[in-house]
Scaffold this motif. Structure first.
Motif, short mmCIF file in Angstrom:
data_model
loop_
_atom_site.label_atom_id
_atom_site.label_comp_id
_atom_site.label_asym_id
_atom_site.label_seq_id
_atom_site.Cartn_x
_atom_site.Cartn_y
_atom_site.Cartn_z
N GLY A 79 40.62 42.01 42.17
CA GLY A 79 40.86 42.29 40.76
C GLY A 79 41.92 43.36 40.60
O GLY A 79 42.40 43.93 41.59
N ARG A 139 50.03 41.50 36.22
CA ARG A 139 49.70 40.07 36.10
C ARG A 139 50.67 39.21 36.91
O ARG A 139 50.27 38.20 37.48
N PRO A 162 41.85 38.51 38.47
CA PRO A 162 41.50 38.89 37.09
C PRO A 162 41.62 40.39 36.85
O PRO A 162 41.45 41.20 37.77
N ARG A 185 39.85 43.42 35.55
CA ARG A 185 38.42 43.74 35.40
C ARG A 185 38.18 45.22 35.66
O ARG A 185 39.05 45.92 36.13
#
Length: 182
Positions: A7, A45, A52, A54
């Motif tokens: 993450g 990203r 993800p 998180r």
């Protein structure tokens, strides 16, 4: 570091929102602030497209705290942060290992690191490796200068001005006569 999942997250620092990504083998990447939080998030990203965003697991907390402390002016070397070096070439690993030994507030040159690697002719390759550093400031590429103490480049947002700002936070001071840093 034993992390169950991959993450990334953003976290606030004295110089803006940084990003951090983690995986089963350690910290997979750190991102210095971009022009704003949205730009930093977008960079994360792109870098970690399948991961993800998180809440970081508790084991990542000390890395975030250490980076925050460093960027707030505390002399931290961040050597305790385990890095996931999968996909990092052997040459880059060696460069990053040497750079991680530079204490806060101190600098070395690309040539110094090349000489430690055994070939002063590798200075340009050292600069290229540091320009691709996925772990700044944990791998403190901002502490590496060009020949003669010249500032050299810096691939983070803001370029050399960001490099100088980070060195100033750490207490490195420019020589007022030459503009060089010690």
């Amino acid at each position: 570091m034993n992390l169950e999942s991959k993450g990334f997250a953003l976290f606030d620092t004295a110089i803006g929102a940084c990003g951090i990504a983690w995986g089963p083998r350690g910290i997979a990447g750190v991102q210095l602030p971009e022009s704003g939080e949205g730009a930093t998030r977008e960079r994360m990203r792109r870098r970690f497209a399948q991961w993800p965003e998180r809440e970081p697991p508790p084991v990542v907390g000390p890395a975030i705290a250490g980076i925050r402390a460093l960027l707030n002016g505390e002399p931290r070397d961040l050597a305790e942060i385990a890095l996931d070096l999968e996909g990092v070439s052997e040459f880059h690993r060696r460069v990053y290992e040497i750079a991680r030994r530079i204490p806060p507030g101190r600098t070395r040159t690309y040539g110094d690191i090349a000489a430690e690697l055994g070939d002063k002719g590798l200075a340009r390759a050292v600069g290229q490796a540091l320009g691709l550093n996925p772990f700044a400031p944990v791998v403190p590429c901002h502490r590496v200068l060009a020949a003669g103490g010249q500032w050299g480049g810096f691939s983070a947002h803001g370029g050399a001005a960001s490099k100088l700002r980070m060195l100033a936070i750490e207490g490195a001071r420019p020589d007022s006569d030459s503009g060089h840093l010690f």
